[in-house]
Design a protein around this motif. Structure first.
Motif, PDB file in Angstrom:
ATOM      1  N   LEU A 119       9.932  -0.554   4.600  1.00 49.59           N
ATOM      2  CA  LEU A 119       9.104   0.636   4.466  1.00 49.59           C
ATOM      3  C   LEU A 119       9.911   1.618   3.626  1.00 49.59           C
ATOM      4  O   LEU A 119      11.004   2.029   4.020  1.00 49.59           O
ATOM      5  N   LYS A 160       9.129  -4.693  13.448  1.00 47.78           N
ATOM      6  CA  LYS A 160       9.263  -3.522  12.592  1.00 47.78           C
ATOM      7  C   LYS A 160      10.137  -3.847  11.377  1.00 47.78           C
ATOM      8  O   LYS A 160      10.918  -4.798  11.380  1.00 47.78           O
ATOM      9  N   THR A 216       2.129  -5.232   2.829  1.00 43.52           N
ATOM     10  CA  THR A 216       0.949  -5.609   3.619  1.00 43.52           C
ATOM     11  C   THR A 216       0.895  -7.094   3.946  1.00 43.52           C
ATOM     12  O   THR A 216       0.053  -7.515   4.723  1.00 43.52           O
ATOM     13  N   ARG A 233       4.355   0.603   1.951  1.00 45.09           N
ATOM     14  CA  ARG A 233       4.387  -0.337   3.070  1.00 45.09           C
ATOM     15  C   ARG A 233       3.873  -1.699   2.627  1.00 45.09           C
ATOM     16  O   ARG A 233       2.754  -1.813   2.121  1.00 45.09           O
ATOM     17  N   ASP A 255       3.601   9.853  12.523  1.00 46.21           N
ATOM     18  CA  ASP A 255       2.957   9.252  11.368  1.00 46.21           C
ATOM     19  C   ASP A 255       2.576   7.806  11.683  1.00 46.21           C
ATOM     20  O   ASP A 255       3.424   7.011  12.121  1.00 46.21           O
ATOM     21  N   TRP A 278       2.036   5.087   9.924  1.00 45.65           N
ATOM     22  CA  TRP A 278       2.791   4.028   9.268  1.00 45.65           C
ATOM     23  C   TRP A 278       4.177   3.881   9.871  1.00 45.65           C
ATOM     24  O   TRP A 278       4.683   2.762  10.037  1.00 45.65           O
ATOM     25  N   GLN A 316       0.858  -1.183   0.000  1.00 42.08           N
ATOM     26  CA  GLN A 316       0.000   0.000   0.000  1.00 42.08           C
ATOM     27  C   GLN A 316       0.897   1.237   0.000  1.00 42.08           C
ATOM     28  O   GLN A 316       2.032   1.192   0.467  1.00 42.08           O
ATOM     29  N   TRP A 317       0.397   2.324  -0.542  1.00 43.16           N
ATOM     30  CA  TRP A 317       1.220   3.517  -0.600  1.00 43.16           C
ATOM     31  C   TRP A 317       0.374   4.763  -0.401  1.00 43.16           C
ATOM     32  O   TRP A 317      -0.831   4.768  -0.619  1.00 43.16           O
ATOM     33  N   LYS A 318       1.048   5.833   0.027  1.00 44.14           N
ATOM     34  CA  LYS A 318       0.384   7.117   0.236  1.00 44.14           C
ATOM     35  C   LYS A 318       1.413   8.225   0.031  1.00 44.14           C
ATOM     36  O   LYS A 318       2.621   8.022   0.191  1.00 44.14           O
ATOM     37  N   GLU A 341       3.815   2.225  13.332  1.00 43.98           N
ATOM     38  CA  GLU A 341       3.450   0.814  13.279  1.00 43.98           C
ATOM     39  C   GLU A 341       4.524  -0.066  12.640  1.00 43.98           C
ATOM     40  O   GLU A 341       4.696  -1.213  13.042  1.00 43.98           O
ATOM     41  N   SER A 342       5.250   0.461  11.660  1.00 48.83           N
ATOM     42  CA  SER A 342       6.059  -0.425  10.817  1.00 48.83           C
ATOM     43  C   SER A 342       7.542  -0.117  10.752  1.00 48.83           C
ATOM     44  O   SER A 342       8.316  -0.975  10.316  1.00 48.83           O
TER      45      SER A 342
END
Length: 351
Positions: free
Chosen positions: A123, A87, A76, A74, A158, A160, A56-58, A163-164
Motif C-alpha cells: 500500500l 495485510k 487489487t 492499493r 481510512d 483502505w 486502484q488509487w485515490k 482493510e489493507s
C-alpha cells in the motif's frame, strides 16, 4: 497555468525582474514574488505510464491547513507480500525535485507509485509537501512528519488502511529530496521526537540517490560543475538549495548536510535498517557513498546498492526501464527481508 505569490517584501525602485529561474518552472523575482508554472514538460520522461497494472488509487488531504494531499495506491490482484493477517506493508513515498519543484501528480511519480504498489506489493502513500522558495526548509520536513502523524491517526479510520495496511511494516522511501526527507524522518523517529507507536512501527528507510550537500565539494560534485550534458548537474542542485534553504543559509545547514556543524550527532540515533541506492554516474555519487560509509562505521545497518551506468533520478525519468525493473526488485527484497522491525541482517550489493 501558472501562479505567483509574494515570499517577502523587497523594496525596489525598478520594475520586478527575474533573479533566479529554475527550469522555467519556478522564477524568483526581485520583489520577492514567486512565479510557479504547472508545466513540467522540461523534465524528461521516457516511456509511457503503465495503464494495465492491477492498482486502484485515490487522493486524500492529510493537512487541511496547508491544503496538502497524498495519493494512495492499493493493489487489487495480489496475495504476495501479505502477512498472516492478510495485510500489506505500507510504503510512504516522498518525491524528489530539490525541495522546490514536482508533485506526486506528475506522470513520472504516478508511474512509480503504480509500479511499487503492484510489484512489491504494498500500500503506497505518495505525498506532496510545501515547496521553496515560498516555503523554505524546514517546511518540507515538518510536512513529512505530518504525513506519518496522519497515518497513525487514520490507521483505524481510512477504509483502505483498515482493510489493507500492516502498520507493523511501514517503510519510508524517497528519491533525491525525498531521500533527504527519509533521513530526516529516521532521525526524528530514532531520537523519539516523532511518536508513532504503538500504532505505527517503521521497518526501514529507502533512500534513492538522497539529496545532501555541504560547503566542501566532493570530487563527483566538482566534476559535475563542468558537465553540461546531464540533466541533473551540480549547478542545478546548487540553485535548488539556494531556493529551498533559509535565506542566507549555507549548504552546511542541517537540512542539507547530515554531518554539518549544527546537525544532530547521529552516533546515538537509533536507526532502523537503511537501503541506500547510488547511481554511479550521479554528481552526488561520492556524497552518497560517504553517507553510507559513515553510518556503517557508526554501527547502523546500511545496505548500499550501486547502479552502474545510471544517473540521478533514473527511476523518475524512465520509470519502466530496465534499471527501474532492477530497482523494484531491490526494494522488494529489502521490504521482504525486513518483515519485522527487529529483523537486522547485514547486506552489501552492487548492481
Amino acid at each position: 497555468m501558472s501562479s505567483s505569490s509574494p515570499v517577502s517584501a523587497v523594496s525596489s525602485a525598478t520594475a520586478p525582474h527575474v533573479v533566479d529561474d529554475c527550469l522555467g518552472i519556478v522564477q524568483l523575482l526581485s520583489d520577492g514574488t514567486v512565479t510557479r508554472s504547472a508545466d513540467y514538460s522540461a523534465i524528461p520522461l521516457l516511456g509511457e505510464v503503465p495503464s494495465n497494472l492491477p492498482v486502484q488509487w485515490k487522493d486524500v488531504v492529510y493537512d487541511p491547513a496547508h491544503a496538502l494531499r497524498l495519493r494512495m495506491y492499493r493493489p487489487t490482484d495480489t496475495d504476495g507480500g501479505k502477512t498472516t493477517n492478510n495485510k500489506l506493508p505500507v510504503l510512504v513515498y516522498f518525491h524528489g525535485g530539490g525541495f522546490c519543484i514536482c508533485s506526486f501528480e506528475m506522470p513520472h511519480f504516478h508511474a512509480g507509485g503504480l509500479r511499487l504498489a503492484a510489484e512489491l506489493p504494498a500500500l503506497v502513500l505518495s505525498a506532496d509537501y510545501r515547496l521553496g522558495p515560498e516555503h523554505r526548509l524546514p517546511a518540507a520536513h515538518r510536512d513529512a512528519e505530518a504525513v506519518l502523524s496522519w497515518l497513525r491517526a487514520q490507521a483505524e479510520a481510512d477504509p483502505w488502511l483498515v482493510e489493507s495496511a500492516d502498520m507493523g511494516r511501514v517503510f519510508v522511501c524517497g528519491d533525491s529530496a525525498g531521500g533527504n526527507i527519509a533521513h530526516h524522518i529516521a532521525v526524528q523517529y530514532g531520537t523519539g521526537h516523532l511518536a508513532l507507536g504503538p500504532v505505527v512501527r517503521l521497518g526501514g528507510y529507502i533512500m534513492l540517490w538522497p539529496y545532501f550537500a555541504a560547503e566542501e565539494r566532493t570530487a563527483s560534485e566538482t566534476a559535475g560543475l563542468d558537465v553540461d550534458h546531464q540533466f541533473v548537474s551540480t549547478a542545478l542542485l546548487d540553485q535548488m538549495w539556494r531556493l529551498a534553504l533559509p535565506v542566507g543559509a549555507t549548504r552546511d545547514h542541517p537540512a542539507a548536510n547530515p554531518f554539518g556543524p549544527d546537525s544532530v550527532p547521529l552516533e546515538d540515533v537509533a536507526f532502523q535498517p537503511l537501503l541506500v541506492v547510488d547511481p554511479d554516474q550521479d554528481v552526488l555519487h561520492d556524497r552518497t557513498q560517504d553517507y553510507a560509509a559513515r553510518l556503517t562505521a557508526m554501527g547502523k545497518l546500511v545496505e548500499l546498492v550501486v547502479f552502474r551506468g545510471q544517473g540521478h533520478g533514473f527511476f523518475v525519468f524512465d520509470p519502466c526501464g530496465e534499471a527501474s525493473d532492477q530497482l523494484i526488485h531491490v526494494i522488494r527484497r529489502f521490504v521482504l527481508l525486513h518483515k519485522h522491525p527487529c529483523n537486522l541482517v547485514d547486506l552489501s550489493t552492487t548492481m
